[in-house]
Design a protein around this motif. Structure first.
Motif, mmCIF file in Angstrom:
data_model
loop_
_atom_site.group_PDB
_atom_site.id
_atom_site.type_symbol
_atom_site.label_atom_id
_atom_site.label_comp_id
_atom_site.label_asym_id
_atom_site.label_seq_id
_atom_site.Cartn_x
_atom_site.Cartn_y
_atom_site.Cartn_z
ATOM 1 N N LEU A 1 -7.640 -0.020 -1.705
ATOM 2 C CA LEU A 1 -6.492 -0.678 -2.316
ATOM 3 C C LEU A 1 -6.987 -1.689 -3.345
ATOM 4 N N PRO A 2 -6.483 -1.654 -4.569
ATOM 5 C CA PRO A 2 -6.983 -2.539 -5.625
ATOM 6 C C PRO A 2 -6.350 -3.928 -5.571
ATOM 7 N N VAL B 1 -2.512 -6.157 -3.949
ATOM 8 C CA VAL B 1 -2.403 -7.405 -3.192
ATOM 9 C C VAL B 1 -1.408 -8.332 -3.880
ATOM 10 N N ALA B 2 -1.447 -8.347 -5.208
ATOM 11 C CA ALA B 2 -0.468 -9.140 -5.961
ATOM 12 C C ALA B 2 0.951 -8.645 -5.677
ATOM 13 N N ILE B 3 1.123 -7.343 -5.532
ATOM 14 C CA ILE B 3 2.445 -6.796 -5.200
ATOM 15 C C ILE B 3 2.887 -7.282 -3.822
ATOM 16 N N ALA B 4 1.969 -7.312 -2.867
ATOM 17 C CA ALA B 4 2.306 -7.796 -1.530
ATOM 18 C C ALA B 4 2.805 -9.235 -1.590
ATOM 19 N N ALA C 1 0.834 -1.203 0.000
ATOM 20 C CA ALA C 1 0.000 0.000 0.000
ATOM 21 C C ALA C 1 0.872 1.257 0.000
ATOM 22 N N GLY C 2 1.965 1.212 0.748
ATOM 23 C CA GLY C 2 2.858 2.359 0.786
ATOM 24 C C GLY C 2 3.534 2.623 -0.546
ATOM 25 N N ALA C 3 3.735 1.556 -1.319
ATOM 26 C CA ALA C 3 4.404 1.702 -2.613
ATOM 27 C C ALA C 3 3.433 1.956 -3.753
#
Length: 223
Positions: free
Chosen positions: A165-166, A170-173, A130-132
């Motif tokens: 948040l899209p 979540v995929a990035i996480a 989320a921060g990124a």
């Protein structure tokens, strides 16, 4: 508690299947009944071990992340990553207990062995994404991820704690977790020993590449 320390040592020497209450009793020169007075069954001991280990990991990760300001998205990712590797190197048996092969025959209690710690780690990784996101959105917004691509429980938690948040974030996480977990697992399991003389350099380079791939700029290499 010494019983837990002996259990982790037995695991280190003989793998997850080596953890039995009778083996622990022999190591401690106790009767089996004495050990049973602390843990009625082996699964109770395994659950307590996982809870302790996972909570310790969550504390280490959150402490490292929160040492940097929320606006330093790149620094917080690096701090989390380095804390993850350092903790794993200091606690290899604990790492294998929560991320390695399952203990043969072990049945976790309903809801999991360490749901609170697991949630803290999962939410922490999502928070890093989320921060990124404001930097990564232009590159990842059109990756085609939908909420149906993820576990419903995870989706519900993300939507509650990170509204707006899209799915792509979540995929990035999960990507961040994969980058951290992959190299650390190879190192803990001994697969890097004959491949590199400097696993720390390899790890930091990989995390730096990940950070740049998210559109972030890293201002320090020493969290």
């Amino acid at each position: 508690m010494e019983i837990k320390e002996v259990a982790l040592r037995l695991m280190a020497e003989g793998g997850p299947g080596a953890i039995t209450l009778r083996a622990i009793a022999r190591e401690m020169a106790m009767t089996a009944n004495a050990v049973y007075s602390y843990f009625p069954a082996r699964d109770d001991l395994i659950t307590a071990l996982i809870r302790d280990v996972y909570s310790d990991l969550a504390d280490a990760l959150v402490t490292a992340r929160d040492a940097l300001p929320a606006e330093d998205a790149a620094g917080r990712i690096l701090a989390w990553a380095c804390a993850f590797r350092y903790w794993a190197l200091q606690n290899p048996e604990g790492f294998r207990l929560i991320y390695g092969d399952p203990v043969p025959g072990y049945r976790a209690p309903e809801g999991g062995a360490a749901p609170e710690a697991e949630h803290r780690v999962c939410a922490g990784l999502t928070g890093l994404a989320a921060g990124a996101w404001s930097h990564a959105e232009a590159m990842y917004a059109d990756t085609g991820f939908e909420w149906s691509d993820f576990d419903p429980k995870l989706v519900a938690e993300v939507q509650e704690e990170f509204p707006g948040l899209p799915p792509a974030a979540v995929a990035i996480a999960l990507r961040i977790w994969g980058h951290l977990h992959g190299l650390v697992s190879l190192e803990i399991l001994g697969h890097l020993r004959t491949q590199t003389t400097n696993p720390d350099k390899l790890y930091r380079n990989e995390i730096g590449h990940l950070i740049r791939a998210l559109g972030l700029t890293l201002h320090t290499t020493n969290p």
